[in-house]
Enzyme design. Structure first.
Site, PDB file in Angstrom:
ATOM      1  N   ILE A 228       0.884  -1.233  -0.045  1.00  0.00           N
ATOM      2  CA  ILE A 228       0.144   0.024  -0.102  1.00  0.00           C
ATOM      3  C   ILE A 228       0.819   1.195   0.031  1.00  0.00           C
ATOM      4  CG2 ILE A 228      -1.622   1.246   1.518  1.00  0.00           C
ATOM      5  CD1 ILE A 228      -2.787  -1.250   0.083  1.00  0.00           C
TER       6      ILE A 228
ATOM      7  N   ASN B 239      -5.215  -1.442   9.128  1.00  0.00           N
ATOM      8  CA  ASN B 239      -6.453  -2.237   9.577  1.00  0.00           C
ATOM      9  C   ASN B 239      -6.028  -2.548  11.066  1.00  0.00           C
ATOM     10  OD1 ASN B 239      -8.601  -1.432   7.512  1.00  0.00           O
ATOM     11  ND2 ASN B 239      -7.289  -2.993   6.354  1.00  0.00           N
TER      12      ASN B 239
ATOM     13  N   HIS C 203     -15.171   1.205   8.491  1.00  0.00           N
ATOM     14  CA  HIS C 203     -14.645   0.314   7.229  1.00  0.00           C
ATOM     15  C   HIS C 203     -14.546  -0.991   7.526  1.00  0.00           C
ATOM     16  CE1 HIS C 203     -12.079  -0.626   3.869  1.00  0.00           C
ATOM     17  NE2 HIS C 203     -11.016  -0.823   4.934  1.00  0.00           N
TER      18      HIS C 203
HETATM   19  P1  NAI Z   1       2.350  -4.863   3.529  1.00  0.00           P
HETATM   20  O1  NAI Z   1       2.729  -6.236   4.519  1.00  0.00           O
HETATM   21  O2  NAI Z   1       2.868  -5.086   2.116  1.00  0.00           O
HETATM   22  O3  NAI Z   1       3.300  -3.884   4.160  1.00  0.00           O
HETATM   23  C1  NAI Z   1       3.212  -3.272   5.544  1.00  0.00           C
HETATM   24  C2  NAI Z   1       4.570  -2.731   5.832  1.00  0.00           C
HETATM   25  O4  NAI Z   1       4.581  -2.405   7.044  1.00  0.00           O
HETATM   26  C3  NAI Z   1       5.844  -3.783   5.664  1.00  0.00           C
HETATM   27  O5  NAI Z   1       6.554  -3.228   4.621  1.00  0.00           O
HETATM   28  C4  NAI Z   1       6.218  -3.805   7.194  1.00  0.00           C
HETATM   29  O6  NAI Z   1       7.935  -3.996   7.238  1.00  0.00           O
HETATM   30  C5  NAI Z   1       5.925  -2.434   7.606  1.00  0.00           C
HETATM   31  N1  NAI Z   1       5.934  -2.331   9.145  1.00  0.00           N
HETATM   32  C6  NAI Z   1       5.484  -3.309  10.008  1.00  0.00           C
HETATM   33  N2  NAI Z   1       5.818  -2.845  11.502  1.00  0.00           N
HETATM   34  C7  NAI Z   1       6.206  -1.647  11.244  1.00  0.00           C
HETATM   35  C8  NAI Z   1       6.608  -0.646  12.218  1.00  0.00           C
HETATM   36  N3  NAI Z   1       6.719  -0.874  13.511  1.00  0.00           N
HETATM   37  N4  NAI Z   1       6.937   0.500  11.754  1.00  0.00           N
HETATM   38  C9  NAI Z   1       7.280   0.717  10.486  1.00  0.00           C
HETATM   39  N5  NAI Z   1       6.714  -0.074   9.308  1.00  0.00           N
HETATM   40  C10 NAI Z   1       6.363  -1.208   9.711  1.00  0.00           C
HETATM   41  O7  NAI Z   1       0.838  -4.575   3.914  1.00  0.00           O
HETATM   42  P2  NAI Z   1       0.160  -3.728   2.944  1.00  0.00           P
HETATM   43  O8  NAI Z   1      -0.642  -4.532   2.066  1.00  0.00           O
HETATM   44  O9  NAI Z   1       0.620  -2.502   2.341  1.00  0.00           O
HETATM   45  O10 NAI Z   1      -0.927  -3.343   3.920  1.00  0.00           O
HETATM   46  C11 NAI Z   1      -0.632  -2.397   4.983  1.00  0.00           C
HETATM   47  C12 NAI Z   1      -2.008  -2.289   5.861  1.00  0.00           C
HETATM   48  O11 NAI Z   1      -2.935  -1.412   5.168  1.00  0.00           O
HETATM   49  C13 NAI Z   1      -2.604  -3.428   6.576  1.00  0.00           C
HETATM   50  O12 NAI Z   1      -2.928  -3.266   7.828  1.00  0.00           O
HETATM   51  C14 NAI Z   1      -3.756  -3.567   5.637  1.00  0.00           C
HETATM   52  O13 NAI Z   1      -4.684  -4.528   6.237  1.00  0.00           O
HETATM   53  C15 NAI Z   1      -4.319  -2.066   5.333  1.00  0.00           C
HETATM   54  N6  NAI Z   1      -5.146  -1.821   4.352  1.00  0.00           N
HETATM   55  C16 NAI Z   1      -6.077  -1.013   4.665  1.00  0.00           C
HETATM   56  C17 NAI Z   1      -7.186  -0.684   3.574  1.00  0.00           C
HETATM   57  C18 NAI Z   1      -7.963   0.667   3.864  1.00  0.00           C
HETATM   58  O14 NAI Z   1      -8.853   0.700   3.112  1.00  0.00           O
HETATM   59  N7  NAI Z   1      -7.874   1.336   4.858  1.00  0.00           N
HETATM   60  C19 NAI Z   1      -6.954  -0.951   2.042  1.00  0.00           C
HETATM   61  C20 NAI Z   1      -5.775  -2.261   2.004  1.00  0.00           C
HETATM   62  C21 NAI Z   1      -4.862  -2.551   3.302  1.00  0.00           C
END
Ligand code: NAI
Length: 295
Positions: A11, A119, A172
């Site tokens: 994201i 999320n 959401h």
């Molecule tokens: P992803 O796993 O590809 O990326 C998450 C990133 O966060 C990783 O690169 C990881 O290293 C990093 N991370 C983890 N802990 C951390 C910390 N303490 N400090 C800094 N970075 C840290 O996941 P993706 O697909 O990018 O999704 C990210 C979030 O967005 C998830 O919680 C997902 O459920 C949410 N999401 C929300 C949507 C919405 O409409 N609000 C839509 C799609 C995803």
């Protein structure tokens, strides 16, 4: 104009790419616990920019000082639900991450607006607001903008044309509801089908490709642009409510005007009783979740 990203995952990286393509951004900073990933994404983005004859300053790393003087910071850091993990396990882990990030943003970029994406988003948005102590107009979340894009796509598929307004509002998540009284488009549709499909279409994408990425990235870009370009657009936004629609002290999705001050106004429509019940149902579910997390 400077945009910060905390989270260089699917994201974070894709929304940075979308912002870069569609706006003239001066600076982008990407912070992630995985330093190499953040640096690599920053390099790749800089190459994409040069291909568009743009040369913004793009930096990545694990040092939060990179975020200094950001106009807005998009927070998508966190975990996705893994097999065997309950909703509460995920919320507890991500709440810890959000709390940590809140402290760091206040140390290095206390003036920045914050757009929360992680999320369960409405819950994380509230926690970010509490932990930063910022005014409620400066911390808000992306969720219903995406749900509403999915609604528009399904409406079109079922014959709607010239779609002027179509919102999903509330949580959401499972308790979101269709704001039928505001919907404005040409032609008739089978509402029951449209609503049902809108509700489940994200799960279908996740089942097939593992995550939703482009949809969220464009919604993030639209909200970031509204703030940094001060467009005053009305966008369904997760807002910490203070009496609007009779709801207080919880964040959920409502129509809001976004501009340079972040959430400039919650738009209070004359919703039907059923829709007002939808807000109340989401609010009580979200308050329960916050309580489980100690808020
Ligand atoms: P992803 O796993 O590809 O990326 C998450 C990133 O966060 C990783 O690169 C990881 O290293 C990093 N991370 C983890 N802990 C951390 C910390 N303490 N400090 C800094 N970075 C840290 O996941 P993706 O697909 O990018 O999704 C990210 C979030 O967005 C998830 O919680 C997902 O459920 C949410 N999401 C929300 C949507 C919405 O409409 N609000 C839509 C799609 C995803």
């Amino acid at each position: 104009m400077k945009i910060g990203f905390v989270g260089a995952g699917r994201i974070g990286a894709t929304s940075a790419f979308t912002c870069l393509q569609h706006m003239d951004v001066d600076e982008i900073a990407i912070v992630d616990i995985m330093e190499d990933l953040a640096v690599g994404e920053a390099m790749d983005l800089a190459h994409a920019a040069a291909g568009l004859d743009k040369y913004p300053n793009i930096k990545g790393g694990s040092d939060y000082s990179l975020l200094k003087r950001s106009d807005i910071i998009v927070v998508s850091a966190g975990l996705a639900r893994k097999p065997g993990m309950t909703r509460l396990d995920l919320a507890t882990k991500n709440a810890g991450i959000i709390k940590d990030i809140a402290g760091k943003i206040m140390e290095y970029a206390p003036e920045s607006k914050i757009l929360v994406v992680t999320n369960p988003m409405d819950v994380m948005n509230y926690i970010m607001w509490k932990e930063t102590g910022k005014p409620r107009n400066e911390v808000f979340g992306m969720g219903n903008m995406l749900d509403s894009s999915r609604l528009k796509e399904r409406l079109y598929a079922h014959g709607a044309r010239n779609i002027r307004k179509a919102y999903m509002l509330g949580e959401h998540g499972d308790s979101m509801f269709l704001a039928k009284s505001l919907a404005d488009f040409d032609n008739e549709v089978d509402w029951a089908k449209v609503e049902e499909e809108t509700r489940f279409v994200a799960a279908e994408v996740i089942k097939r490709k593992g995550a939703t990425i482009f949809g969220p990235a464009v919604s993030i870009f639209r909200m970031v642009r509204a703030v940094v370009e001060d467009t005053k657009e009305e966008i369904p936004t997760s807002v910490i409510l203070d009496g609007e629609y009779g709801i207080k002290d919880v964040a959920l999705g409502v129509p809001a005007i976004l501009g340079k001050n972040g959430v400039e106004k919650v738009v209070e429509y004359d919703f039907s009783e059923e829709e007002l019940e939808g807000f109340k149902r989401s609010a009580s579910i979200l308050k329960e979740r916050l309580k489980e997390l100690g808020y």
